[in-house]
Design an enzyme around this catalytic site. Structure first.
Site, PDB file in Angstrom:
ATOM      1  N   LYS A 127       0.809  -1.219   0.000  1.00  0.00           N
ATOM      2  CA  LYS A 127       0.000   0.000   0.000  1.00  0.00           C
ATOM      3  C   LYS A 127       0.845   1.272   0.000  1.00  0.00           C
ATOM      4  CE  LYS A 127      -4.165  -1.995   1.972  1.00  0.00           C
ATOM      5  NZ  LYS A 127      -3.804  -3.391   2.335  1.00  0.00           N
TER       6      LYS A 127
HETATM    7  C1  LIG Z   1      -4.597  -4.469   1.848  1.00  0.00           C
HETATM    8  C2  LIG Z   1      -3.879  -5.766   1.830  1.00  0.00           C
HETATM    9  C3  LIG Z   1      -4.325  -6.833   1.024  1.00  0.00           C
HETATM   10  C4  LIG Z   1      -5.578  -6.758   0.202  1.00  0.00           C
HETATM   11  O1  LIG Z   1      -5.469  -5.901  -0.911  1.00  0.00           O
HETATM   12  P1  LIG Z   1      -6.790  -5.442  -1.714  1.00  0.00           P
HETATM   13  O2  LIG Z   1      -6.303  -4.485  -2.736  1.00  0.00           O
HETATM   14  O3  LIG Z   1      -7.672  -4.780  -0.691  1.00  0.00           O
HETATM   15  O4  LIG Z   1      -7.403  -6.655  -2.277  1.00  0.00           O
HETATM   16  C5  LIG Z   1      -3.557  -7.990   1.002  1.00  0.00           C
HETATM   17  N1  LIG Z   1      -2.455  -8.115   1.764  1.00  0.00           N
HETATM   18  C6  LIG Z   1      -2.012  -7.128   2.561  1.00  0.00           C
HETATM   19  C7  LIG Z   1      -0.804  -7.349   3.383  1.00  0.00           C
HETATM   20  C8  LIG Z   1      -2.705  -5.917   2.627  1.00  0.00           C
HETATM   21  O5  LIG Z   1      -2.260  -4.942   3.422  1.00  0.00           O
END
Ligand SMILES: *Cc1c(COP(=O)(O)O)cnc(C)c1O
Length: 431
Positions: free
Chosen positions: A107
């Site tokens: 993210k």
């Molecule tokens: C947010 C997150 C996900 C999920 O991603 P999406 O785009 O919401 O499907 C998977 N793994 C981790 C470690 C995350 O922080």
């Protein structure tokens, strides 16, 4: 490039307007009006390009109306200042490590891109923007880090008390400055409900410009397509059909990968792997979309019962179920299987997966049983130390703590406790 609302009841907007408002006035998600494929030569010669060059070419069409090229270059320099390595796990399986950024989760890319865009759009604008975001763990840290010190932007993060890991909590409660953490006596779903309610509350929006930094925001969602291209560059020479497996919660990440495919990236198939929150795997079985309350698991960033970006995936395939099915599969795995897989991978290769990455691996393995001649990339979406207790308990090891994490562990948590929507509302009206 204009963006339209998937509810079709709001006017089209440019990229900056879509970023600032987060969601359309008719509550629909914004979606690019057109996705123009890149020339064949781009993919054919991609190994000759740097990640920065790849990123600029790929994202340009979406943002160029509102961000000049020189600024876009500067933004990408900041956002992409870490590596996106591929690690071989088995002969036909590699991990794409997305955790080398400041908060050690994928993210960071979207959060930093959005923060830079919003900072740029706020220049010379007197009205302050408040970013309101609910987190089940990883979003909070990435958003706090990305927006720290951005002028003209305040950030308010809601997280469920006692339901995020200690490291995650530190990452979102210790920065101060323009970042405020609200510790909610409730679940992630409660946090998300409060955020949604605030967006609809005229008494708040009369005084404050609110936007969202969840992946519904196009500036967080779209740049996630970039690392699929970085991965393609590294595995292209394998000369096999490439499949990606993405551990999924809100389905923004996998959807961004599909946009990379629309740009012309040769991919055979996408797999979205989930924990027991299996709304999408069920949909792929039955064709019926039935959201449900989320269940807590060891892969908590994917504890989502009504994935907000799935509607974008359906739009990409023109709401045609059979077209979607050709290119996309989704499977669900429980915690017991996930832990057993973390152990299996570790015993065989000494590679430590986090619980999310392990779910991604499982999805890939399941698909490859029936499609053996494929080359699989699963996304390792967070560093294993972010889920330290699960990793320690499952693998009986104590992984060393990276510098980024050590830095926040010593800091003091500062959070305002709230137990209801009124707590959020009075905070927003006072601050
Ligand atoms: C947010 C997150 C996900 C999920 O991603 P999406 O785009 O919401 O499907 C998977 N793994 C981790 C470690 C995350 O922080």
């Amino acid at each position: 490039m204009k963006f339209y609302s998937l509810n079709h009841q709001s006017p089209e907007v440019s990229f900056d307007e879509a970023v600032i408002s987060g969601i359309a006035p008719d509550k629909g998600l914004y979606f690019p009006k057109e996705i123009k494929p890149l020339p064949y030569s781009f993919f054919d010669k991609i190994e000759l390009l740097s990640n920065k060059e790849i990123a600029f070419t790929a994202i340009h069409q979406f943002v160029s109306e509102t961000i000049p090229d020189s600024k876009l270059n500067a933004i990408l320099d900041e956002v992409l200042d870490f590596d996106f390595p591929i690690v071989e796990i088995e002969e036909n399986i590699v991990a794409l490590e997305l955790f080398h950024g400041p908060t050690m989760a994928f993210k960071d890319v979207g959060a930093r891109f959005m923060a830079n865009c919003l900072g740029y759009f706020s220049e010379g604008n007197n009205e302050e923007v408040t970013v309101l975001v609910a987190t089940s763990g990883d979003t909070g840290g990435a958003v706090a880090n990305g927006f720290l010190g951005v002028k003209g932007v305040k950030v308010v993060i809601l997280y469920p008390s006692g339901k995020v890991s200690e490291i995650q909590e530190k990452q979102l409660t210790t920065l101060g400055k323009n970042i405020t953490a609200l510790e909610v006596d409730g679940t992630f779903d409660d946090c998300q409900r409060m955020v949604k309610r605030a967006f609809l509350d005229n008494e708040i929006t009369k005084h404050k410009k609110l936007t969202s930094a969840n992946s519904i925001n196009v500036a967080r969602w779209l740049p996630q397509l970039l690392y699929f291209l970085f991965a393609f560059k590294q595995v292209k020479a394998k000369g096999r059909d490439i499949v990606f497996s993405i551990p999924s919660g809100n389905f923004g990440n996998v959807c961004a990968g599909m946009v990379a495919q629309k740009l012309g990236m040769p991919v055979k198939h996408f797999i979205a792997a989930t924990n027991v929150n299996d709304t999408v795997p069920q949909f792929m079985k039955t064709g019926e979309y039935q959201p449900k309350p989320s269940t807590a698991t060891i892969s908590n960033a994917m504890d989502v019962g009504d994935p907000s970006n799935f509607i974008r995936i359906r739009e990409l395939y023109e709401n045609d179920f059979s077209k979607l099915k050709e290119n996309f599969s989704s499977y669900s795995f429980d915690d017991v299987t996930t832990k057993a897989t973390m152990t299996k991978i570790y015993n065989k290769t000494r590679y430590v997966t986090d619980p999310h990455g392990a779910v991604g691996y499982l999805g890939l393995q399941h698909y490859q049983k029936h499609n053996p001649n494929t080359f699989g990339v699963f996304l390792e979406t967070a560093h294993p130390v972010k889920f330290l207790d699960v990793v320690e308990e499952t693998l009986n090891i104590s992984p060393s703590i990276p510098e980024q994490i050590k830095k926040v562990m010593g800091k003091t948590k500062i959070a305002l406790k709230i137990s209801s929507y009124d707590g959020l509302k009075s905070h927003l009206l006072q601050s």
